[in-house]
Design a protein around this motif. Structure first.
Motif, PDB file in Angstrom:
ATOM      1  N   ARG A  39       0.838  -1.212   0.000  1.00  0.00           N
ATOM      2  CA  ARG A  39       0.000   0.000   0.000  1.00  0.00           C
ATOM      3  C   ARG A  39       0.865   1.250   0.000  1.00  0.00           C
ATOM      4  O   ARG A  39       0.591   2.222  -0.727  1.00  0.00           O
ATOM      5  CB  ARG A  39      -0.937  -0.023   1.215  1.00  0.00           C
ATOM      6  CG  ARG A  39      -2.092  -1.003   1.079  1.00  0.00           C
ATOM      7  CD  ARG A  39      -3.112  -0.804   2.185  1.00  0.00           C
ATOM      8  NE  ARG A  39      -2.562  -1.146   3.495  1.00  0.00           N
ATOM      9  CZ  ARG A  39      -2.610  -2.354   4.029  1.00  0.00           C
ATOM     10  NH1 ARG A  39      -3.161  -3.347   3.348  1.00  0.00           N
ATOM     11  NH2 ARG A  39      -2.106  -2.593   5.216  1.00  0.00           N
ATOM     12  N   HIS A  84       2.432   1.794  -3.513  1.00  0.00           N
ATOM     13  CA  HIS A  84       1.518   2.373  -4.508  1.00  0.00           C
ATOM     14  C   HIS A  84       1.195   3.829  -4.181  1.00  0.00           C
ATOM     15  O   HIS A  84       1.136   4.674  -5.091  1.00  0.00           O
ATOM     16  CB  HIS A  84       0.241   1.546  -4.592  1.00  0.00           C
ATOM     17  CG  HIS A  84       0.417   0.227  -5.278  1.00  0.00           C
ATOM     18  ND1 HIS A  84       0.738   0.121  -6.610  1.00  0.00           N
ATOM     19  CD2 HIS A  84       0.331  -1.044  -4.815  1.00  0.00           C
ATOM     20  CE1 HIS A  84       0.841  -1.150  -6.949  1.00  0.00           C
ATOM     21  NE2 HIS A  84       0.590  -1.887  -5.875  1.00  0.00           N
ATOM     22  N   ALA A  85       0.989   4.118  -2.893  1.00  0.00           N
ATOM     23  CA  ALA A  85       0.703   5.508  -2.509  1.00  0.00           C
ATOM     24  C   ALA A  85       1.895   6.405  -2.825  1.00  0.00           C
ATOM     25  O   ALA A  85       1.724   7.542  -3.312  1.00  0.00           O
ATOM     26  CB  ALA A  85       0.363   5.568  -1.024  1.00  0.00           C
ATOM     27  N   ARG A  86       3.102   5.915  -2.569  1.00  0.00           N
ATOM     28  CA  ARG A  86       4.294   6.703  -2.879  1.00  0.00           C
ATOM     29  C   ARG A  86       4.374   6.995  -4.371  1.00  0.00           C
ATOM     30  O   ARG A  86       4.693   8.112  -4.800  1.00  0.00           O
ATOM     31  CB  ARG A  86       5.550   5.971  -2.436  1.00  0.00           C
ATOM     32  CG  ARG A  86       6.829   6.790  -2.619  1.00  0.00           C
ATOM     33  CD  ARG A  86       8.082   5.974  -2.403  1.00  0.00           C
ATOM     34  NE  ARG A  86       8.237   4.932  -3.416  1.00  0.00           N
ATOM     35  CZ  ARG A  86       9.333   4.207  -3.569  1.00  0.00           C
ATOM     36  NH1 ARG A  86      10.356   4.371  -2.758  1.00  0.00           N
ATOM     37  NH2 ARG A  86       9.402   3.280  -4.507  1.00  0.00           N
ATOM     38  N   GLY A  87       4.053   5.997  -5.190  1.00  0.00           N
ATOM     39  CA  GLY A  87       4.081   6.200  -6.638  1.00  0.00           C
ATOM     40  C   GLY A  87       3.085   7.255  -7.074  1.00  0.00           C
ATOM     41  O   GLY A  87       3.379   8.085  -7.948  1.00  0.00           O
ATOM     42  N   GLN A  88       1.902   7.242  -6.466  1.00  0.00           N
ATOM     43  CA  GLN A  88       0.894   8.247  -6.827  1.00  0.00           C
ATOM     44  C   GLN A  88       1.325   9.646  -6.394  1.00  0.00           C
ATOM     45  O   GLN A  88       1.144  10.629  -7.129  1.00  0.00           O
ATOM     46  CB  GLN A  88      -0.446   7.865  -6.185  1.00  0.00           C
ATOM     47  CG  GLN A  88      -1.057   6.605  -6.779  1.00  0.00           C
ATOM     48  CD  GLN A  88      -2.229   6.093  -5.979  1.00  0.00           C
ATOM     49  OE1 GLN A  88      -2.479   6.523  -4.851  1.00  0.00           O
ATOM     50  NE2 GLN A  88      -2.980   5.170  -6.569  1.00  0.00           N
ATOM     51  N   ILE A  89       1.906   9.752  -5.190  1.00  0.00           N
ATOM     52  CA  ILE A  89       2.380  11.052  -4.719  1.00  0.00           C
ATOM     53  C   ILE A  89       3.502  11.569  -5.613  1.00  0.00           C
ATOM     54  O   ILE A  89       3.547  12.759  -5.965  1.00  0.00           O
ATOM     55  CB  ILE A  89       2.858  10.945  -3.257  1.00  0.00           C
ATOM     56  CG1 ILE A  89       1.661  10.728  -2.327  1.00  0.00           C
ATOM     57  CG2 ILE A  89       3.623  12.190  -2.840  1.00  0.00           C
ATOM     58  CD1 ILE A  89       0.723  11.911  -2.237  1.00  0.00           C
ATOM     59  N   GLU A  90       4.415  10.692  -5.998  1.00  0.00           N
ATOM     60  CA  GLU A  90       5.505  11.102  -6.882  1.00  0.00           C
ATOM     61  C   GLU A  90       4.966  11.589  -8.220  1.00  0.00           C
ATOM     62  O   GLU A  90       5.483  12.548  -8.808  1.00  0.00           O
ATOM     63  CB  GLU A  90       6.479   9.936  -7.090  1.00  0.00           C
ATOM     64  CG  GLU A  90       7.309   9.573  -5.866  1.00  0.00           C
ATOM     65  CD  GLU A  90       8.261  10.687  -5.456  1.00  0.00           C
ATOM     66  OE1 GLU A  90       8.569  11.558  -6.297  1.00  0.00           O
ATOM     67  OE2 GLU A  90       8.677  10.696  -4.285  1.00  0.00           O
ATOM     68  N   GLU A  91       3.930  10.948  -8.697  1.00  0.00           N
ATOM     69  CA  GLU A  91       3.317  11.381  -9.954  1.00  0.00           C
ATOM     70  C   GLU A  91       2.719  12.779  -9.803  1.00  0.00           C
ATOM     71  O   GLU A  91       2.855  13.636 -10.688  1.00  0.00           O
ATOM     72  CB  GLU A  91       2.239  10.375 -10.371  1.00  0.00           C
ATOM     73  CG  GLU A  91       1.603  10.674 -11.715  1.00  0.00           C
ATOM     74  CD  GLU A  91       0.572   9.626 -12.114  1.00  0.00           C
ATOM     75  OE1 GLU A  91      -0.163   9.882 -13.091  1.00  0.00           O
ATOM     76  OE2 GLU A  91       0.502   8.572 -11.459  1.00  0.00           O
ATOM     77  N   LEU A  92       2.068  13.005  -8.665  1.00  0.00           N
ATOM     78  CA  LEU A  92       1.492  14.337  -8.427  1.00  0.00           C
ATOM     79  C   LEU A  92       2.587  15.384  -8.245  1.00  0.00           C
ATOM     80  O   LEU A  92       2.449  16.536  -8.698  1.00  0.00           O
ATOM     81  CB  LEU A  92       0.583  14.295  -7.190  1.00  0.00           C
ATOM     82  CG  LEU A  92      -0.715  13.497  -7.355  1.00  0.00           C
ATOM     83  CD1 LEU A  92      -1.450  13.419  -6.029  1.00  0.00           C
ATOM     84  CD2 LEU A  92      -1.605  14.136  -8.413  1.00  0.00           C
ATOM     85  N   ARG A 144       3.735  16.816 -11.364  1.00  0.00           N
ATOM     86  CA  ARG A 144       2.800  17.750 -12.012  1.00  0.00           C
ATOM     87  C   ARG A 144       2.772  19.123 -11.325  1.00  0.00           C
ATOM     88  O   ARG A 144       2.143  20.045 -11.835  1.00  0.00           O
ATOM     89  CB  ARG A 144       1.394  17.157 -11.994  1.00  0.00           C
ATOM     90  CG  ARG A 144       1.257  15.865 -12.774  1.00  0.00           C
ATOM     91  CD  ARG A 144      -0.149  15.335 -12.655  1.00  0.00           C
ATOM     92  NE  ARG A 144      -0.276  14.011 -13.285  1.00  0.00           N
ATOM     93  CZ  ARG A 144      -1.393  13.293 -13.246  1.00  0.00           C
ATOM     94  NH1 ARG A 144      -2.465  13.752 -12.612  1.00  0.00           N
ATOM     95  NH2 ARG A 144      -1.439  12.117 -13.840  1.00  0.00           N
TER      96      ARG A 144
END
Length: 294
Positions: free
Chosen positions: A229, A232-240, A243
Motif C-alpha cells: 500500500r 503504490h501511494a508513494r508512486g501516486q504522490i511522486e506522480e502528483l 505535475r
C-alpha cells in the motif's frame, strides 16, 4: 486447491504435474495408459514409392498416348490413391497411442511421493493449506517483491519450501486423523480409552503447530501488504509531485499564485512520509521473514 509439488522437482515436470490433477487422480486410483506399441504398416514405404515414381510416370505417359488410354487413367488413379494412403498413414496417430498421457503416467510414477493431490487432505487440512497458499501467493505476486524491496530471491526459494512442508505435514495429519476416526467409529473398549487420549492430544498438538506456521506466513503477508500500500501511494504522490510545476504555472498565469493552497505544497512532505512508511513496512516484513525462518 491444485497439485502441490516438492520444490526440488524440475520446473517442467512440476508444471506438467500441476496441469494434470484429474489425470493424476486416475493414475493413483490404478488407471494405466496403454503402452506405445509399434504399428505395422503394410503399405509401400516412402522410399519405394519415390523410386517407383519415374517408372510409373513413364508407363502412364505411354499408355495415355496409346489407344489404351483408359488403362493409363486407372493406373494414375491407383498410384495417387496409394500415395494419399501413405501420407495419411504417416500423420495418423493410433487411438491406443497416447504419448502425453503416457508421459504424465511415467513422471507420476518417477516422482511418486514428491507431489500431493487434493485427495491427500481432509476438509480441515484443505482450509489450512488454502490459507498458507493465499499468504504465499500474496507475497510472491506483490510489486514490492518484484521490485526487489523484499528479499525476492529468498522468497522464491523459501516460500515454496514452506508450502511443501506445510502440505506434507497436513497430508500426514489428514491420514492419521482419518485412521483415528475409523478406529473410534468401531467403538473403543474402556481399557483402550487411556491410550486413545494421548493420541488425540498428539493430533491436536500437531495441527496447532502447523497452524502456527501458517499464521506466521499470514503475518509476513500482512507486513508485505502494508508495504505494498505504501509503495503504490508513494508512486501516486511522486506522480502528483511531477505535475506540481504545471499547477504552479497555471496559478501564476491566472494571477492566483497567492492563493496556492498549502495542501499542494504539502505533496513533497507527504512523499517523504510515505517513503519513511515504506521503509518501515519493508523492515517489518524482513523481521517477519526472519521469524518465519526461525
Amino acid at each position: 486447491m491444485g497439485v502441490v509439488v516438492e520444490p526440488g522437482v524440475p520446473p517442467e515436470v512440476a508444471g506438467m504435474l500441476r496441469a494434470n490433477a484429474p489425470l493424476l487422480s486416475r493414475i493413483r486410483a490404478g488407471w494405466v495408459p496403454p503402452a506405445v506399441q509399434p504399428v505395422e504398416r503394410r503399405w509401400p514405404s516412402s522410399l519405394a514409392l519415390l523410386a517407383a515414381t519415374p517408372l510409373v510416370v513413364a508407363m502412364m505417359s505411354a499408355l495415355l498416348a496409346s489407344p489404351v488410354a483408359p488403362v493409363g487413367f486407372v493406373l494414375l488413379g491407383g498410384f495417387v490413391f496409394v500415395v494419399l494412403v501413405k501420407i495419411a498413414s504417416i500423420n495418423e496417430v493410433p487411438l491406443h497411442d497416447r504419448p502425453y498421457e503416457r508421459g504424465v503416467y511415467e513422471r507420476a510414477r518417477w516422482y511418486h511421493g514428491r507431489y500431493l493431490l487434493a485427495d491427500d487432505f481432509d476438509a480441515e487440512a484443505k482450509v489450512v493449506l488454502a490459507r498458507a497458499q493465499r499468504a504465499i501467493g500474496a507475497v510472491l505476486r506483490s510489486h514490492v517483491n518484484a521490485e526487489g524491496l523484499l528479499d525476492d530471491a529468498r522468497n522464491a526459494v523459501m516460500l515454496p519450501e514452506q508450502e511443501w512442508e506445510i502440505a506434507r505435514l497436513l497430508a500426514k495429519l489428514s491420514a492419521l486423523r482419518g485412521e483415528h476416526k475409523e478406529l473410534l467409529a468401531r467403538g473403543i473398549a474402556p481399557e483402550v480409552a487411556a491410550v486413545i487420549e494421548p493420541l488425540d492430544r498428539a493430533l491436536v498438538t500437531s495441527e496447532a503447530a502447523v497452524v502456527a506456521r501458517v499464521e506466521a506466513l499470514e503475518r509476513y503477508a500482512g507486513h508485505v501488504a502494508e508495504a505494498e500500500r505504501a509503495y503504490h501511494a508513494r508512486g501516486q504522490i511522486e506522480e502528483l509531485r511531477a505535475r506540481l510545476p504545471r499547477y504552479e504555472e497555471l496559478l501564476a498565469e491566472s494571477g492566483a499564485d497567492a492563493l496556492a493552497v498549502p495542501e499542494i505544497e504539502k505533496l513533497a512532505e507527504d512523499a517523504d512520509d510515505l517513503e519513511r512508511l515504506l521503509r518501515r513496512s519493508v523492515s517489518s516484513a524482513h523481521e517477519a521473514f526472519r521469524h518465519l525462518e526461525g
